[in-house]
Design a protein around this motif. Structure first.
Motif, short mmCIF file in Angstrom:
data_model
loop_
_atom_site.label_atom_id
_atom_site.label_comp_id
_atom_site.label_asym_id
_atom_site.label_seq_id
_atom_site.Cartn_x
_atom_site.Cartn_y
_atom_site.Cartn_z
N UNK A 176 -29.98 -32.74 -82.78
CA UNK A 176 -29.30 -33.04 -81.72
C UNK A 176 -29.69 -32.59 -80.35
N UNK A 177 -30.94 -32.12 -80.46
CA UNK A 177 -31.65 -31.67 -79.30
C UNK A 177 -31.26 -30.26 -78.61
N UNK A 178 -30.68 -29.44 -79.40
CA UNK A 178 -30.23 -28.16 -79.07
C UNK A 178 -31.40 -27.13 -78.63
N UNK A 179 -32.55 -27.57 -79.00
CA UNK A 179 -33.91 -26.69 -79.03
C UNK A 179 -34.64 -27.12 -77.83
N UNK A 180 -33.92 -27.90 -76.67
CA UNK A 180 -34.59 -28.54 -75.68
C UNK A 180 -34.11 -27.90 -74.44
N UNK A 181 -34.79 -27.75 -73.19
CA UNK A 181 -34.02 -27.44 -72.28
C UNK A 181 -33.06 -28.51 -71.44
N UNK A 182 -33.48 -29.61 -71.56
CA UNK A 182 -32.57 -30.72 -71.13
C UNK A 182 -31.01 -30.73 -71.53
N UNK B 135 -23.16 -27.90 -68.80
CA UNK B 135 -21.80 -27.98 -68.05
C UNK B 135 -21.33 -29.48 -67.68
N UNK B 136 -22.21 -30.09 -67.44
CA UNK B 136 -22.00 -31.67 -67.05
C UNK B 136 -21.23 -32.30 -68.04
N UNK C 285 -20.43 -29.11 -76.64
CA UNK C 285 -19.69 -28.08 -77.53
C UNK C 285 -19.23 -28.42 -78.92
N UNK C 286 -19.33 -29.61 -79.28
CA UNK C 286 -19.12 -30.28 -80.42
C UNK C 286 -20.48 -30.10 -81.11
#
Length: 80
Positions: free
Chosen positions: A21-27, A33-34, A40-41
């Protein structure tokens, strides 16, 4: 040992989900917040990984205590 193995499986599943899901990226975190309702899911992966880490620690502690008690009994000493 079973707790440690389940913990390792949960840790692998949680880290795999986080990576997918890309949680390990800074993007992901810069746009959090956008798109907070959607993002959050996706935080269930790290929660699963955290549960895995806790199970590994708990299982390791129980394994250490049981080995300590086993060898204390075998050597005729009183355990802690």
């Amino acid at each position: 040992m079973a707790l440690i193995l389940v913990g390792l499986a949960l840790l692998a599943a949680g880290l795999g989900s986080s990576k997918r899901h890309g949680l390990l990226t800074s993007t992901f975190w810069q746009s959090f917040w956008s798109f907070a309702r959607y993002r959050v899911k996706r935080l269930y992966g790290p929660a699963i990984a955290l549960a895995g880490i806790l199970l590994i620690g708990w299982g390791g502690s129980l394994l250490y205590r049981s080995l300590l008690a086993f060898y204390a009994a075998r050597l005729g000493r009183v355990g802690p």
